[in-house]
Design an enzyme around this catalytic site. Sequence first.
Site, PDB file in Angstrom:
ATOM      1  N   GLY A 120      76.183 124.903  59.281  1.00 11.04           N
ATOM      2  CA  GLY A 120      76.314 124.898  57.813  1.00 11.04           C
ATOM      3  C   GLY A 120      75.047 125.303  57.076  1.00 11.04           C
ATOM      4  CG  ASP A 153      70.417 121.343  58.999  1.00 10.41           C
ATOM      5  OD1 ASP A 153      70.655 120.410  59.780  1.00 10.41           O
ATOM      6  OD2 ASP A 153      69.273 121.721  58.687  1.00 10.41           O
TER       7      ASP A 153
HETATM    8  N1  APR Z   1      74.139 127.987  50.714  1.00 16.34           N
HETATM    9  C1  APR Z   1      74.723 127.020  49.967  1.00 16.34           C
HETATM   10  N2  APR Z   1      75.660 126.190  50.454  1.00 16.34           N
HETATM   11  C2  APR Z   1      76.048 126.360  51.741  1.00 16.34           C
HETATM   12  C3  APR Z   1      75.467 127.344  52.584  1.00 16.34           C
HETATM   13  C4  APR Z   1      74.481 128.170  52.002  1.00 16.34           C
HETATM   14  N3  APR Z   1      73.864 129.121  52.716  1.00 16.34           N
HETATM   15  N4  APR Z   1      76.043 127.236  53.805  1.00 16.34           N
HETATM   16  C5  APR Z   1      76.970 126.260  53.728  1.00 16.34           C
HETATM   17  N5  APR Z   1      76.974 125.734  52.490  1.00 16.34           N
HETATM   18  C6  APR Z   1      77.791 124.663  51.934  1.00 16.34           C
HETATM   19  C7  APR Z   1      79.076 124.365  52.644  1.00 16.34           C
HETATM   20  O1  APR Z   1      80.060 125.328  52.292  1.00 16.34           O
HETATM   21  C8  APR Z   1      79.386 122.994  52.069  1.00 16.34           C
HETATM   22  O2  APR Z   1      79.996 123.139  50.804  1.00 16.34           O
HETATM   23  O3  APR Z   1      77.065 123.454  52.027  1.00 16.34           O
HETATM   24  C9  APR Z   1      77.986 122.387  51.851  1.00 16.34           C
HETATM   25  C10 APR Z   1      77.645 121.285  52.840  1.00 16.34           C
HETATM   26  O4  APR Z   1      78.258 121.571  54.083  1.00 16.34           O
HETATM   27  P1  APR Z   1      77.475 121.384  55.463  1.00 16.34           P
HETATM   28  O5  APR Z   1      76.406 122.377  55.551  1.00 16.34           O
HETATM   29  O6  APR Z   1      78.497 121.346  56.545  1.00 16.34           O
HETATM   30  O7  APR Z   1      76.770 119.945  55.312  1.00 16.34           O
HETATM   31  P2  APR Z   1      77.394 118.471  55.434  1.00 16.34           P
HETATM   32  O8  APR Z   1      78.822 118.424  55.125  1.00 16.34           O
HETATM   33  O9  APR Z   1      76.449 117.621  54.629  1.00 16.34           O
HETATM   34  O10 APR Z   1      77.222 118.148  56.971  1.00 16.34           O
HETATM   35  C11 APR Z   1      75.913 118.022  57.475  1.00 16.34           C
HETATM   36  O11 APR Z   1      76.315 119.646  59.150  1.00 16.34           O
HETATM   37  O12 APR Z   1      75.104 121.538  59.420  1.00 16.34           O
HETATM   38  C12 APR Z   1      75.261 120.273  59.885  1.00 16.34           C
HETATM   39  O13 APR Z   1      73.060 119.654  60.626  1.00 16.34           O
HETATM   40  C13 APR Z   1      74.032 119.446  59.597  1.00 16.34           C
HETATM   41  O14 APR Z   1      74.806 117.627  60.946  1.00 16.34           O
HETATM   42  C14 APR Z   1      74.621 118.065  59.607  1.00 16.34           C
HETATM   43  C15 APR Z   1      75.983 118.280  58.965  1.00 16.34           C
END
Ligand code: APR
Length: 332
Positions: A32, A34
């Site tokens: 995601g 991260d």
């Molecule tokens: N820019 C902005 N938003 C983004 C991007 C980006 N480049 N990539 C993804 N997103 C959005 C997703 O579409 C979602 O709406 O960020 C939001 C949060 O999603 P996740 O990244 O999956 O985060 P979260 O739901 O908090 O889960 C965290 O996911 O990536 C892993 O290491 C992280 O274990 C942790 C978990």
Amino acid sequence: MTRIEIITADITHLNVDAIVNAANRSLLGGGGVDGAIHRSAGHELLKACQLLGGCNTGDAKITPGFRLPSKFIIHTVGPVWQGGRYHEKGLLASCYQQSLRLATENGIKTIAFPNISTGVYGFPKREAASIAIESVQSYLKTHPEIERVIFCCFDDENFEIYNKLNYSTISIERVQSEKEVQLVADLAYTIWNEHYVQIIGQDQVNYMVTNFQSAEAMSKQIQTEGYEYYIIRHLSEPSGYISTKLTGDELFLSKFYVIKEKRGTGIGKEGLKFICERARTLGANSIKLTVNKYNTNSIKAYEKMGFINFGSVVADIGEGYVMDDFVMKLDL
Ligand code: APR
């Protein structure tokens, strides 16, 4: 200019002081947003995160932005949604509050949040958006140092949710620039001429506006007499203003005015809530004000807010005009 913006973008492209990462407790990267942030920031980010010793859910830690356009990255760990029985809502609110606390501590003025926990962690999007906006709005009310918060959506669904959410149409912001002081002075001119002529007459209104409600008088109070001024906007339109001064453990509410057309929009209630929050932040245990004895509408409004009549004050305010006011007080 409203301090909250909602956009759809890749957060790694944003040129703001800080972007917030929806991380996991290890802080060692993932998928995601991260994953996107770690890829764009480069390997130095992982090295910096390895020194942080992880992060608890609801908490936040900060690193440089490295190869990102943003100077800092604030890593926060959202809750995994488990049906709402494990304090997930409070933990998500804490992610926003702790991230903003770190922003304040690091002199960060512009910050972008992704939609924390709504991806892999499965938090219901609408509830998450509501928590995000309420947490940020509540923080901004007493933290004028944060100039802009961007909710950076990554999909249309979140973008629609954030924009549909009927978040508060009233904003109360600290007056800092000369331009904003002039805006308040213009509001004062309107309010005093539409409300006080029938109470104290046109001549005294002219005298008051020129000597006590002008941009020069307000700037002097802000710069040399310890007054704080706030401008109230309803639907982004300048609608009223507040000025206060802390004296000992009492907050003197020097001015709290709303233009006639914005009466009944909830500004009175929001304004008082803000003033009480500000008083508590400053360590005051009461709020005091003076109000013209013939200004019955305002007296009734203050009584409704819980102020009690605490005596009266008569003072010569120059040019033969006399201030004949009630003193009202609200214990916090
Ligand atoms: N820019 C902005 N938003 C983004 C991007 C980006 N480049 N990539 C993804 N997103 C959005 C997703 O579409 C979602 O709406 O960020 C939001 C949060 O999603 P996740 O990244 O999956 O985060 P979260 O739901 O908090 O889960 C965290 O996911 O990536 C892993 O290491 C992280 O274990 C942790 C978990």
